[in-house]
Enzyme design. Structure first.
Site, PDB file in Angstrom:
ATOM      1  N   HIS A 278       0.721  -1.150  -0.132  1.00 40.64           N
ATOM      2  CA  HIS A 278      -0.056   0.013  -0.144  1.00 40.64           C
ATOM      3  C   HIS A 278       0.905   1.248  -0.058  1.00 40.64           C
ATOM      4  O   HIS A 278       1.893   1.287   0.433  1.00 40.64           O
ATOM      5  CB  HIS A 278      -0.889  -0.060   1.289  1.00 40.64           C
ATOM      6  CG  HIS A 278      -1.995   0.906   1.102  1.00 40.64           C
ATOM      7  ND1 HIS A 278      -1.901   2.338   1.448  1.00 40.64           N
ATOM      8  CD2 HIS A 278      -3.343   0.537   0.750  1.00 40.64           C
ATOM      9  CE1 HIS A 278      -3.320   2.766   1.258  1.00 40.64           C
ATOM     10  NE2 HIS A 278      -4.044   1.719   0.640  1.00 40.64           N
ATOM     11  N   ASP A 329      -8.054  -5.020  -0.288  1.00 41.88           N
ATOM     12  CA  ASP A 329      -8.411  -6.138  -1.246  1.00 41.88           C
ATOM     13  C   ASP A 329      -8.272  -7.720  -1.180  1.00 41.88           C
ATOM     14  O   ASP A 329      -8.833  -8.378  -1.505  1.00 41.88           O
ATOM     15  CB  ASP A 329      -7.700  -5.715  -2.748  1.00 41.88           C
ATOM     16  CG  ASP A 329      -8.498  -4.461  -3.272  1.00 41.88           C
ATOM     17  OD1 ASP A 329      -9.638  -4.115  -2.963  1.00 41.88           O
ATOM     18  OD2 ASP A 329      -7.640  -3.528  -3.884  1.00 41.88           O
TER      19      ASP A 329
END
Ligand code: ACO
Length: 392
Positions: A278, A329
């Site tokens: 991320h 996700d």
């Protein structure tokens, strides 16, 4: 890794001005003030308008969160009832949108189908270009109410089934699952899905939200801005990663591969493992922590323990090999799969929830608007002279 921050000389700044800082991918750049959410990427903290995501996931519904994002405070009972009535009143799609969806090829990418249909909604909204705060608020509600209906109708039409009209009452989660499957979900499926919507509603200046704000800041309209945001979310480096995660889990299941070996091979081939890493979190994304527990519970209940086991083995391998941790996700993929949702709808479902955050950002942008317009450092040639075409 290359230092993402570089001082740019000769970028056009005036004499005496500090050099402009160039950041690859705008990493670390603070582009604007926002009251919507706070992320501490080192601690793994996420806050929506002052409330921790763990608290919100446990104690609120998607409708309460949408109200919070749009209005700045959690609703009391009367306010919640009002926003639910407003959402219900807007759920039914204009018939022409169903025609657009009928004309969409059944093998279309569902995110492309959603992008087109959301854009087309503007033609049937008399307030589309009304930029008053009241009209923009109503459009935020309308878009959030209609997105689930678009996704469900597209999915049914591509399977040769007729779209199902929304119910007269019930939550966004309840209605979406009903419109998708043609039967009302049980309370547990509804609550699980509702928590997923709470977790995906808002996340600062991520790529799709930023794209939407850039469009909004030109004083274009809300439909144009969220259409651009949907395009941004579609990419596999952003919301599209959840589909890739499920493909990977299904491949492991189909081939019987050892999940740790499978991941090591990918890393040896310099492939990215979807659902990991991320730009902001350098530790576990707190949403992934909540979703992981949901995967564990669901996989026990549905006698599908393999999804939890594969996911855990992959997570441990990524931590030991790369010190890279799961993002939202990664675990959302197997939650949706165990709820019986087709993998290519995972990203549209992300959009369904994030519509509340995108529209909240637009309302915020328009309160104190300024055009968003960064610069590029020109690195091409100079002093070229145009030669006659026959000499080129
Ligand atoms: N798998 C393997 N290696 C990774 C991964 C990954 N998922 N993510 C980052 N890395 C490595 C990179 O290869 C790079 O290594 P290097 O320095 O040796 O070249 C290093 O970690 C830094 O990665 P970048 O891609 O430069 O980090 P950036 O901040 O630009 O990217 C991103 C963040 C796009 C999310 C990245 O981690 C990625 O591609 N992840 C996979 C896709 C994904 O899951 N996206 C969803 C993000 S959450 C969301 O948008 C909702």
């Amino acid at each position: 890794m290359q230092d993402p921050l570089t001082k740019v000389a000769g970028d056009g700044s005036k004499a005496g001005e500090a050099p402009v800082v160039k950041a690859r991918g705008l990493e670390g750049v603070v582009a604007l003030d926002s009251e919507l959410s706070f992320i501490d990427g080192q601690q793994g903290t996420l806050i929506y308008r002052g409330y921790d995501i763990f608290d919100l996931a446990e104690h609120t519904s998607f409708e309460e969160v949408a109200y919070l994002l749009w209005n700045g405070s959690l609703p009391n009972q009367q306010q919640l009832d009002e926003v639910k009535v407003q959402l219900r009143a807007e759920r039914t799609l204009p018939p022409m949108i169903l025609d657009v969806l009928r004309a969409t090829p059944e093998d279309a990418n569902p995110m492309a189908a959603l992008r087109t249909a959301v854009s087309a909604l503007a033609h049937f909204d008399g307030e589309a270009d009304d930029m008053s705060p009241e009209a923009n608020y109503r459009k935020a509600v309308r878009l959030t109410a209609r997105t689930p209906a678009i996704i469900a109708a597209f999915d049914r039409l591509r399977k040769g089934q007729e779209p199902v009209a929304p119910l007269r009452d019930g939550s966004t989660a309840h209605n979406f699952l009903y419109m998708l499957n043609g039967e009302e979900p049980g309370p547990q499926a509804e609550r699980t899905f509702d928590v997923c919507l709470v977790l995906h509603a808002e996340h600062g200046l991520n790529a799709s939200t930023f794209a939407g704000r850039v469009i909004g800041a030109t004083l274009s309209d809300m439909y144009s801005a969220v259409t651009g945001a949907i395009g941004g979310l579609k990419g596999p480096l952003h919301g599209g990663a959840n589909i890739e995660v499920m493909k990977m889990l299904l491949e492991i299941d189909r081939t019987g591969a050892d999940p740790a070996d499978f991941i090591r091979k990918k890393l040896a081939n310099k492939e990215k493992v979807m659902g990991f890493g991320h730009r902001v979190y350098k530790t576990v994304d707190p949403r992934a922590t909540i979703l992981r527990e949901m995967v564990e519970e669901l996989s026990e209940e549905r006698d599908a323990r393999q999804w939890y086991d594969y996911s855990t083995a992959i997570m441990e391998t990524m931590a030991s090999e790369k010190s890279i941790y799961p993002n939202v996700d990664f675990f959302s993929a197997s939650v949706y799969y165990m709820l019986g949702i087709d993998p290519d709808l995972f990203t549209p479902i992300f959009a369904l929830s994030r519509m509340s955050g995108w529209t909240a950002h637009l309302l915020e942008q328009w309160k104190e608007n300024r055009l968003i317009r960064p610069r590029a450092e020109y690195v091409g040639p100079r002093d070229l002279k145009v030669r006659p075409i026959e000499q080129r």
